[in-house]
Scaffold this active site. Structure first.
Site: not given
Length: 467
Positions: A74, A164, A306
């Site tokens: 990633r 996020e 996450n």
């Protein structure tokens, strides 16, 4: 075998944290360039001007990826490296060449890229137009996303639009310890989150209507959350506070995308109650989605999570008599004294919190396919290449993921360790080391050396890949 055969075993990085080359080959400045160049923003006034120098040392990163035996990697694209002024009027071909090389090299080594379009590093040119506070940012993001789908999407099958959004909104615009460093309490973070959701949805719809038919990939956004549970499960105030905390953290973005197309009612009512109490009569603090926006519901092809840590939650007001997110939430997070703290003060090690959170996501968000897109453990202070505690951490965490799959029947499809290598850890600079590889930042060559935990992770991967 606890993990499905096609399970994604990965590690993750982001552009600003590893690339360096902050003004090399036509890259434009980002808000993190600006932020770090201001005195006193980051530990030791450190910055990502060079970082791991992955812009020049990509081959070294690729060697690390191969040494671990990863199936997936990633990374994030730097918006300002590709489009220096943030718009498609001006494309930086050297940036395009760099990412083409990274993607092609990964595929040649049988590693599938998962690509994030946005990992905190907004082009400064767009910040100058108001940044994420400006409704127009969503269209600019959508144009950037379409450019990336068009340019790289023939080879990329897993996309993350925004990483996020909760952290970006809160730490960047409420607390002010992330770029752009705003402390506009109680209002701006909600507006920023709203525009990030609008931007994400526009990009997903663009992919869905134009690129999916030929590229056949999957698009989501990466949501961070701690596992949050009541301090005293027998005390109803603690139970409702923990529920509210999960809704304000994860529900803020997951509810619109996975459940209703709108914010959780509990979040809106909590915010509006505080507005009334404080005599606030301005614009709605938590905006409403407009009929002109593309629908938000269903704009994720998988759930990207996450996870780092857990907290116990008790009811708690807010002493300061001003509007703030803290006041809206009206809950207090505490650590369980039995949880070990690794390195950074916020990171209590609670592997079974991940299992509980996965089960919660399965139950609340309609049993989605889940990728754990970040999870990791920091080392601070003296360097320990034999990082015994981190080895234990990865073993026990991966065991909890296995239990979630086996016993709770959660549809987890992949796990990405944060991070491939030590890098620029935002406001902590280079003081917090999350890598599976150590990077010697005092060495001009920026030599990468595998930690014991990297060796252990490689063993875990080869064990499950070969079953």
């Amino acid at each position: 075998n606890m993990f499905p055969r096609d399970f994604a075993w990965g590690a993750a990085t982001s552009a600003y944290q590893i690339e360096g080359g902050w003004q090399t080959d036509g890259k434009g400045p980002s808000i993190w360039d600006t932020f770090c160049h201001e005195e006193g923003r980051v530990f030791g006034n450190q910055n990502g001007d060079v970082a791991c120098n992955s812009y020049e040392l990509w081959e070294k990163d690729l060697e690390c990826i191969q040494q671990l035996g990863l199936t997936h990697y990633r990374l994030s694209l730097s918006w300002a490296r590709l489009l220096p002024d943030g718009t498609t009027r001006n494309v930086n071909q050297r940036g395009v060449q760099y990412y083409n090389r990274v993607i092609d090299d990964l595929l040649a080594c049988n590693v599938s890229p998962m690509v994030s379009l946005y990992h905190f590093d907004l082009p400064q040119a767009i910040q100058d137009l108001g940044g994420w506070k400006s409704p127009g940012v969503a269209t600019l993001f959508d144009n950037y996303a379409k450019f990336c789908f068009q340019t790289f999407g023939d080879r990329v099958k897993l996309w993350i639009t925004i990483n996020e959004p909760q952290v970006c909104a809160k730490l960047g615009h409420e607390v002010g310890i992330h770029a752009p460093g705003l402390k506009e309490k109680g209002t701006t973070a909600y507006l920023v989150g709203h525009n990030m959701l609008r931007a994400h949805a526009m990009a997903w719809h663009s992919y869905n209507s134009t690129y999916r038919i030929t590229q056949n990939g999957a698009v989501s956004l990466a949501l961070n959350s701690d596992w949050l549970e009541p301090l005293d499960p027998g005390r109803s105030e603690d139970v409702t506070s923990a529920e509210r905390d999960l809704i304000f953290t994860l529900g803020w973005f997951a509810w619109p995308v996975f459940v209703t197309g709108d914010y959780p009612e509990l979040m809106r009512s909590s915010i509006e109650t505080q507005s009334k109490m404080m005599g606030y009569s301005g614009e709605l603090r938590l905006p409403r989605f407009s009929i002109d926006d593309p629908p938000i519901l269903g704009t994720a092809d998988f759930f990207a999570l996450n996870y780092y840590t857990s907290r116990k939650v008790k009811s708690g007001g807010c002493s300061e008599q001003i509007l703030s997110m803290k006041r809206d939430l009206a809950a207090e997070e505490v650590l369980d004294p039995s949880w070990p703290i690794c390195g950074v003060s916020w990171l209590a090690v609670v592997p079974n919190g991940l299992r509980k959170l996965l089960k919660y996501i399965k139950d609340v968000f309609n049993n989605p396919t889940i990728y754990i897109t970040e999870n990791g453990f920091a080392q601070v202070g003296p360097l320990q290449i034999e990082d015994v505690e981190r080895c234990k951490f990865y073993k026990s965490t991966i065991l909890e993921v296995a239990k979630a799959i086996e016993e709770d029947e959660v549809n987890v499809r992949g796990y990405f360790a944060w991070s491939l290598m030590d890098n620029f850890e935002w406001a902590d600079g280079f003081s917090a080391r999350f890598g599976l590889f150590h990077v010697d930042f005092s060495d001009p060559e920026l030599r990468r050396t595998i930690y014991q935990s990297g060796r252990e992770y490689a063993k875990i991967i080869s064990k499950y890949k070969s079953v």
